[in-house]
Design an enzyme around this catalytic site. Sequence first.
Site, PDB file in Angstrom:
ATOM      1  N   GLY A  67      45.611  40.386  43.616  1.00  0.00           N
ATOM      2  CA  GLY A  67      45.520  41.240  42.441  1.00  0.00           C
ATOM      3  C   GLY A  67      45.626  42.688  42.830  1.00  0.00           C
ATOM      4  N   GLY A  68      45.264  43.557  41.890  1.00  0.00           N
ATOM      5  CA  GLY A  68      45.394  44.980  42.123  1.00  0.00           C
ATOM      6  C   GLY A  68      44.445  45.485  43.191  1.00  0.00           C
ATOM      7  CG  MET A  69      40.426  45.472  42.681  1.00  0.00           C
ATOM      8  SD  MET A  69      38.944  44.605  42.183  1.00  0.00           S
ATOM      9  CE  MET A  69      38.123  44.502  43.779  1.00  0.00           C
ATOM     10  CG  ASP A  89      40.069  44.734  35.763  1.00  0.00           C
ATOM     11  OD1 ASP A  89      40.716  44.961  34.716  1.00  0.00           O
ATOM     12  OD2 ASP A  89      40.563  44.191  36.761  1.00  0.00           O
TER      13      ASP A  89
END
Length: 1024
Positions: free
Chosen positions: A73-75, A186
């Site tokens: 994911g984005g993290m 989020d």
Amino acid sequence: MASDEGTRDEVEGSSERTPAVRGDSDTLPRAMASLKQDEDPLDKKLVKRALFPRRTTPVQIGRFQILSLVGRGGMGVVYAAYDDQLDRKVAVKVLLADSARDPVLARNRLMREAQAMARLSHASIVTVHEVGQDNGQVFVAMEFVRGTTLEAWAQQDRPWREVLATFVRAGRGLEAAHRAGLIHRDFKPANVMVGDDGAVKVLDFGLARAADDVAQAPSDLPRHIAQSDSHLAPLTRTGTVLGTPAYMSPEAHRGESSTAASDQFSFCVSLYQCLYGAPPFDTTSLATLLADLRRGRVAPPPAGTPVPAWVHRAIRRGLSLAPEDRFPSMTALLAALERDPGAAYRRWIALAVTAAVTAVAGFFAADRGGVETQRCPDASAELAGVWDDARATAVRAALSAIDTPAAADALATVLPRMDAYAAAWVAMRNEACLTHAEARQSAPMFDLRTACLDQRRAGLDALAAALTQVDAAGLDSVVQASAELPVLDRCADVEALTADIPPPDDPRLSLRVQAHRETLARAQVREDAGQYALGRTLVEDVLADSSTLVYEPLRAEALLRAGSLAMEAGDHAAAEQAFSSAMLAALGSDHDAVAAVASSKHAFLRAVPLNQLAQARAELPLATALNLRVRREVDLYAEFLTNLGAVEATGHELAAARQHWEEAVALLESHGRGETIQSLNTQANLGWLADAERRDEDMIAIYTRTAALSERLLGPHHAVHMRRAFYLAGGLGKLGRPREAIRRLIELERRFSPVGNDYVHGMFLHKLAMLEIDEGQLAAAREHLDRAYKEVPETSWVFDEVLCERVHLLGVEGDAAGMQLEYDRALARLPAPPDPLGRQYPCLLYNRARALDALGRTAEALAPLEERLAALTPTERTIDIADVSLLLGELRHKLGLLDEAEADLRRALTSYERVVPPGNLKIARNLLALAELSLTRRRFEDATDLAAQALAMYAAVAEPDHLPVARARFARAQALTGEATAAPAEARAEAEAALAIWRAKSRTEDVQRSLSWLAAHPPAASGR
């Protein structure tokens, strides 16, 4: 756990395992760096090329052996991994090295957020097992949840009720995080897992900020926009919303800090999407999304949706443009989503249909000669979703997730209690239906019984909900609430039900009133569970319904509950206003029960929290008259007697308080209500009173009962039981049983959990140290006082007590400089003294005197005691006057000031005899001091008599090796011997008994004194 974007790898059961040998420490950074920019990180061939090259050593992160890639994911990246220490599969999330401009800052922030997440313990939050770093990469090891994301789960054409219930469970995780001070930032359906076992788990609490905050956006746009392509790409693809922006709150899009209200907004976006199959805003592009957000434009529900309007109203409020226009908390939002206004109406219709079917069946049965009567269907179905196997499993999971001894106690006590309550509810519901069907009870009575039972069911439902969302800090209150569920017997009490205010004649109004009464039943459970904010929200909703409050009895009931919740929450002004309004509304509508309880609680509020004793006393005649009207309502009248006693005790009318508290306990016990929290609390008041009146044996008997009862009701690790057991242990010290008291306190301290109760733990340690100093166990006393000194908040009164005892201990240890330093520090904590020090900090003067005496500076010790004595008037605190006079007399005796010493000791004895019962050990110590003074003055006959009296008192209650017993035995030996050089046999026996005690207690100085005396006084010739 799956990936934070909801992607699952199909390799879960594959054999992509490598030998159990640790790989290079930089395997993971190198592997991720080897992926080219245009390569899909989820492509399995690339993953295998990067993570599983041809070599014999495995890839490992920390101590976790990587099995497969789960998602990215984005993290960061999520891997399935194996924990060989605990033999379990886990999910490991790693922050990507190139995910931030400042990797060091990114690591620090992720580490901080992950550690905060690890402190969360809730059934609806994924469990964090470990947080660490490996070669500069921060990783978080979490439980591995086998299941699917909420996003994928909701796409399987679920009924709206099932979707709503699942979201409420996820919302409980958000609620718990907010209570712990964490914001998700989020929340979206892809960040929630629905396990194969039905568990709902929210992922990545607090972790979003670590990735989002690591660098500033290169423009005025929020970072998530600035880092995307320069053009505004569509946010949807094949009907599925992708990416965080679609779920973000308006304030988050503006770049402002996210709050709990922002999480609420994201939650409502997600719920809207999963209920209606489309997002609430236009997500064709980022521009259209931002335009809708700026205008607060929410899409209407699709035509023909089965989702009711009340659900949409709650979601619409959560999607308000301004955070302050949303619900005040996730708790309030979830309460709104759980509250189905149509439930009461549906139950009423079901009962009406059941009654009609029963009537028709009865007619045909009668037509057949009345041979058989139609039986009622089993009422167990009416507890579906309230207390059934699924709900019990959820509660069991929530309690198991807390994983503390108190939670284990709750599993052992609360679940069986709720099972029994539910079974009794079903039995009573069946019996009510059957007696009505057989024409043995009228339809109006059946309606009253059913309404009562529905309110009890609502309370049970609220308790189950509270248990599924409980955390370690709130566990004690919720367990106590389980022991305070309203009794079911009243729903079968025909006389009580018919005495109640009848429901409104208008059927529709009656249904609304019943629905609100069920809400008030839920609010009462929330109050008992210590969840005051939620309880007040529920009551506010009732009071907001002006169309229903035309029925004045309901308004009175709601105001009474509002006052009770406000008082418990510490909002005394609101409580006073609500109680007054409730009493007026109840009197105006002849609602005797509410008028009685409101008057009783109002008097207590005035006397105790508000310290308005005169006003409270002025209200007692009215409160008494109102409560006499409901005397047959055992719980209500017992509550009044308890509150009446509290007012009297506040005004030092102790005899009257004792009478009313004993009457309350007897009333409850005579009606089978002795094993209740209400009875426990009133008995605890009696224990406090016995202690205040120095009726030590009564006190021990009461505390023994309350300790046993609190353990049966709440469990051995519950804070209420621990407090009752603490008072019992401390009381044993007052009875001359310090060894038993120390043993009990050490056992309690070992199993004490200081969650939110640091000052209580300090009380344990302080009491232990006091007993240990008197017993000469100075090293143990030092350890316990040092721990209390570090743990107790300096704002607590317990901290002052700890400082006092440290002054005493340092003196006994011979540390004069340390004692003076601690004394000065304690003095510095005081504000500018409006009163003498003897009034402000009495224990400090008393313990300074004892410390100075222990240091051999006995003459200096007189001044602080005289200062303390001067601060007391002859008519107040007689017991304190006696205590100070006794110590003064003992010290003056040491200094050879015999006349002054005798005056002090006689004054102390006179004071004690006025305020403590005969046989109290304070009198025994006083008599012993007089015996020793008589020895000095060579009044041996007086000394013999006084020492014998003291010994008799000690023998009745104290441990045989109690140190004052040794002093009394030795004094009696000296008195029996008198002027003689040879000791009679009885005197020798007493002296040798004292010597044995002193030896066992390591009292070297006393042992030497005893041996010297025995050597100087050989046995007398026989016959003397």
